[in-house]
Design a protein around this motif. Structure first.
Motif, PDB file in Angstrom:
ATOM      1  N   VAL A  21       0.838  -1.227  -0.105  1.00  0.00           N
ATOM      2  CA  VAL A  21      -0.004   0.122   0.137  1.00  0.00           C
ATOM      3  C   VAL A  21       0.844   1.262   0.020  1.00  0.00           C
ATOM      4  CG1 VAL A  21      -1.686   1.435   1.461  1.00  0.00           C
ATOM      5  CG2 VAL A  21      -1.880  -1.345   1.155  1.00  0.00           C
ATOM      6  N   THR A  22       1.803   1.283   1.027  1.00  0.00           N
ATOM      7  CA  THR A  22       2.794   2.442   0.984  1.00  0.00           C
ATOM      8  C   THR A  22       3.446   2.466  -0.419  1.00  0.00           C
ATOM      9  OG1 THR A  22       3.080   1.884   3.337  1.00  0.00           O
ATOM     10  CG2 THR A  22       4.934   3.361   2.002  1.00  0.00           C
ATOM     11  N   SER A  23       3.944   1.378  -1.028  1.00  0.00           N
ATOM     12  CA  SER A  23       4.491   1.838  -2.225  1.00  0.00           C
ATOM     13  C   SER A  23       3.604   2.041  -3.552  1.00  0.00           C
ATOM     14  CB  SER A  23       5.129   0.252  -2.888  1.00  0.00           C
ATOM     15  OG  SER A  23       5.807   0.325  -4.124  1.00  0.00           O
ATOM     16  N   VAL A  24       2.421   1.851  -3.612  1.00  0.00           N
ATOM     17  CA  VAL A  24       1.595   2.229  -4.557  1.00  0.00           C
ATOM     18  C   VAL A  24       1.210   3.725  -4.209  1.00  0.00           C
ATOM     19  CG1 VAL A  24      -0.716   2.173  -5.474  1.00  0.00           C
ATOM     20  CG2 VAL A  24       0.539  -0.060  -4.851  1.00  0.00           C
ATOM     21  N   PHE A  25       0.913   4.108  -2.777  1.00  0.00           N
ATOM     22  CA  PHE A  25       0.692   5.641  -2.614  1.00  0.00           C
ATOM     23  C   PHE A  25       1.966   6.347  -3.005  1.00  0.00           C
ATOM     24  CE2 PHE A  25       0.797   8.786   0.647  1.00  0.00           C
ATOM     25  CZ  PHE A  25      -0.216   9.407   0.637  1.00  0.00           C
ATOM     26  N   HIS A  26       3.116   5.944  -2.639  1.00  0.00           N
ATOM     27  CA  HIS A  26       4.189   6.925  -3.156  1.00  0.00           C
ATOM     28  C   HIS A  26       4.427   7.134  -4.752  1.00  0.00           C
ATOM     29  CE1 HIS A  26       6.464   6.188   0.776  1.00  0.00           C
ATOM     30  NE2 HIS A  26       5.722   6.863   0.722  1.00  0.00           N
ATOM     31  N   GLU A  27       4.088   6.140  -5.342  1.00  0.00           N
ATOM     32  CA  GLU A  27       3.864   6.057  -6.969  1.00  0.00           C
ATOM     33  C   GLU A  27       2.891   7.126  -7.378  1.00  0.00           C
ATOM     34  OE1 GLU A  27       5.637   4.646  -9.218  1.00  0.00           O
ATOM     35  OE2 GLU A  27       6.988   3.889  -7.906  1.00  0.00           O
ATOM     36  N   ILE A  28       1.792   7.158  -6.676  1.00  0.00           N
ATOM     37  CA  ILE A  28       0.840   8.072  -7.049  1.00  0.00           C
ATOM     38  C   ILE A  28       1.041   9.296  -6.555  1.00  0.00           C
ATOM     39  CG2 ILE A  28      -1.537   8.823  -6.511  1.00  0.00           C
ATOM     40  CD1 ILE A  28      -2.288   5.865  -5.860  1.00  0.00           C
ATOM     41  N   ILE A  29       1.657   9.506  -5.444  1.00  0.00           N
ATOM     42  CA  ILE A  29       2.173  10.837  -5.401  1.00  0.00           C
ATOM     43  C   ILE A  29       3.196  11.477  -6.244  1.00  0.00           C
ATOM     44  CG2 ILE A  29       3.346  12.404  -3.516  1.00  0.00           C
ATOM     45  CD1 ILE A  29       0.331  11.715  -2.868  1.00  0.00           C
ATOM     46  N   GLU A  30       4.317  10.427  -6.572  1.00  0.00           N
ATOM     47  CA  GLU A  30       5.282  11.065  -7.374  1.00  0.00           C
ATOM     48  C   GLU A  30       4.848  11.459  -8.836  1.00  0.00           C
ATOM     49  OE1 GLU A  30       8.287   8.170  -7.449  1.00  0.00           O
ATOM     50  OE2 GLU A  30       8.944   8.109  -5.615  1.00  0.00           O
ATOM     51  N   ASP A  31       3.792  10.787  -9.306  1.00  0.00           N
ATOM     52  CA  ASP A  31       3.016  10.787 -10.643  1.00  0.00           C
ATOM     53  C   ASP A  31       2.209  12.180 -10.492  1.00  0.00           C
ATOM     54  OD1 ASP A  31       2.574   9.817 -13.365  1.00  0.00           O
ATOM     55  OD2 ASP A  31       0.505   9.957 -12.467  1.00  0.00           O
ATOM     56  N   SER A  32       1.603  12.553  -9.346  1.00  0.00           N
ATOM     57  CA  SER A  32       0.952  13.534  -9.202  1.00  0.00           C
ATOM     58  C   SER A  32       1.864  14.982  -9.076  1.00  0.00           C
ATOM     59  CB  SER A  32       0.352  13.743  -7.888  1.00  0.00           C
ATOM     60  OG  SER A  32      -0.291  14.880  -7.738  1.00  0.00           O
TER      61      SER A  32
ATOM     62  N   PHE B 277       9.230  10.074 -17.491  1.00  0.00           N
ATOM     63  CA  PHE B 277       8.348  10.158 -18.415  1.00  0.00           C
ATOM     64  C   PHE B 277       7.358   9.048 -18.841  1.00  0.00           C
ATOM     65  CE2 PHE B 277      11.659  13.320 -19.067  1.00  0.00           C
ATOM     66  CZ  PHE B 277      10.892  14.322 -19.176  1.00  0.00           C
ATOM     67  N   ALA B 278       7.228   8.172 -17.912  1.00  0.00           N
ATOM     68  CA  ALA B 278       6.338   7.004 -18.284  1.00  0.00           C
ATOM     69  C   ALA B 278       4.788   7.358 -18.513  1.00  0.00           C
ATOM     70  CB  ALA B 278       6.291   6.005 -17.032  1.00  0.00           C
ATOM     71  N   GLY B 279       4.505   8.495 -17.810  1.00  0.00           N
ATOM     72  CA  GLY B 279       3.082   8.790 -18.091  1.00  0.00           C
ATOM     73  C   GLY B 279       2.780   9.353 -19.454  1.00  0.00           C
ATOM     74  N   ASN B 280       3.965   9.635 -20.411  1.00  0.00           N
ATOM     75  CA  ASN B 280       3.841  10.075 -21.687  1.00  0.00           C
ATOM     76  C   ASN B 280       4.803   9.100 -22.562  1.00  0.00           C
ATOM     77  OD1 ASN B 280       2.158  12.328 -20.869  1.00  0.00           O
ATOM     78  ND2 ASN B 280       3.971  13.467 -19.807  1.00  0.00           N
ATOM     79  N   ALA B 281       4.818   7.955 -22.101  1.00  0.00           N
ATOM     80  CA  ALA B 281       5.858   7.405 -22.868  1.00  0.00           C
ATOM     81  C   ALA B 281       5.409   7.091 -24.593  1.00  0.00           C
ATOM     82  CB  ALA B 281       5.799   5.912 -22.452  1.00  0.00           C
ATOM     83  N   ASP B 282       4.153   7.132 -24.814  1.00  0.00           N
ATOM     84  CA  ASP B 282       3.683   7.147 -26.260  1.00  0.00           C
ATOM     85  C   ASP B 282       3.880   8.524 -27.041  1.00  0.00           C
ATOM     86  OD1 ASP B 282       1.793   8.326 -24.865  1.00  0.00           O
ATOM     87  OD2 ASP B 282      -0.099   7.579 -25.840  1.00  0.00           O
ATOM     88  N   ARG B 283       4.260   9.509 -26.289  1.00  0.00           N
ATOM     89  CA  ARG B 283       4.298  10.729 -26.952  1.00  0.00           C
ATOM     90  C   ARG B 283       5.865  11.336 -26.612  1.00  0.00           C
ATOM     91  NH1 ARG B 283       2.817  15.235 -24.441  1.00  0.00           N
ATOM     92  NH2 ARG B 283       1.921  15.012 -22.507  1.00  0.00           N
ATOM     93  N   VAL B 284       6.743  10.816 -26.433  1.00  0.00           N
ATOM     94  CA  VAL B 284       7.813  11.337 -26.147  1.00  0.00           C
ATOM     95  C   VAL B 284       9.110  10.702 -27.097  1.00  0.00           C
ATOM     96  CG1 VAL B 284       9.707  11.385 -24.149  1.00  0.00           C
ATOM     97  CG2 VAL B 284       7.664  11.349 -23.581  1.00  0.00           C
ATOM     98  N   VAL B 285       9.974  11.682 -27.374  1.00  0.00           N
ATOM     99  CA  VAL B 285      10.952  11.434 -28.416  1.00  0.00           C
ATOM    100  C   VAL B 285      12.224  11.411 -27.459  1.00  0.00           C
ATOM    101  CG1 VAL B 285      12.374  12.146 -30.416  1.00  0.00           C
ATOM    102  CG2 VAL B 285       9.866  12.413 -30.563  1.00  0.00           C
ATOM    103  N   PHE B 286      13.043  10.112 -27.558  1.00  0.00           N
ATOM    104  CA  PHE B 286      14.235  10.198 -26.675  1.00  0.00           C
ATOM    105  C   PHE B 286      15.321  10.555 -27.699  1.00  0.00           C
ATOM    106  CE2 PHE B 286      11.425   7.708 -24.179  1.00  0.00           C
ATOM    107  CZ  PHE B 286      11.442   8.234 -23.030  1.00  0.00           C
TER     108      PHE B 286
END
Length: 218
Positions: free
Chosen positions: A19-30, A72-81
């Motif tokens: 639960v803590t791990s998922v919570f931290h992931e959500i906060i970081e994405d926010s 940039f995982a949240g925008n992986a489909d529209r990022v040019v590396f």
């Protein structure tokens, strides 16, 4: 808030650490989403690029590339590396408009701060707008063969130091150094020799369609 979520998780049979791990992931994405909004507000005349261009040092499969993909995982489909050879080229790419963002390593928990990057920050107009913690997990990567058949290993000097105990127990195996993990992977792929392998990440192996011979060798 976290304590309440942990209690709700326990009622559903979930461990507190999950639960803590998922919570931290959500906060970081926010936080990443908030940073994008703040950047647009700070630069209204430019706005956020429709297709962000992200520069990094090294080749495909290098740790900087993996860290960039993670951030940039949240925008992986529209990022040019954009792959570049040096840290200086990465910074210059953003300063000249070739790229919108630069992903650079600041610190390694094994070897400390990355002095070259700190020095470059003293002479640039760029500012830090985000952070990502990328876990480096060394694996022996190559073709799916027994470990005993490996006679040559390509690796970064720092990775060799972190995997010294593993390398010391390999009989009649030569180690060849490269300045970039991606170069190690591409060398193994291009040579096509099953007796050759590289020290890299599992994700790096997957990107080049190579096999993981042994995990957790640091």
């Amino acid at each position: 808030v976290l304590a309440r979520l942990i209690q709700l998780g326990r009622e559903q049979g979930l461990e507190a650490h999950l639960v803590t791990s998922v919570f931290h992931e959500i906060i970081e994405d926010s936080l990443r989403a908030q940073q994008e909004v703040l950047q647009r507000l700070a630069n209204p005349e430019e706005g956020a690029p429709e297709v962000p261009r992200v520069a990094f040092q090294g080749g495909e499969g290098a740790d900087s590339h993996l860290a960039a993909r993670q951030f940039f995982a949240g925008n992986a489909d529209r990022v040019v590396f954009i792959s570049l050879e040096t840290f200086q080229e990465v910074i210059q790419a953003v300063e000249t408009g070739q790229a919108d963002y630069a992903v650079l390593p600041i610190e390694n928990t094994m070897s400390g701060g990355i002095n070259e990057v700190y020095d470059l920050f003293l002479h640039t107009r760029l500012a830090i707008v985000g952070e990502v913690k990328h876990r480096v997990e060394h694996c022996l990567v190559g073709f799916p063969v027994p470990l005993a058949t490996i006679s040559r290993i390509y690796c970064h000097p720092e990775a060799a130091g972190q995997c010294s105990n593993f390398l010391a127990h390999l009989a009649n195996c030569k180690v060849e150094y490269f300045t970039d993990v991606a170069l190690c992977l591409s060398r193994v792929k291009e040579e096509g020799d099953p007796t050759q392998a590289a020290i890299a990440s599992e994700e790096g192996a997957r990107l080049l369609d190579l096999a993981v011979i042994k995990r957790d060798i640091a």
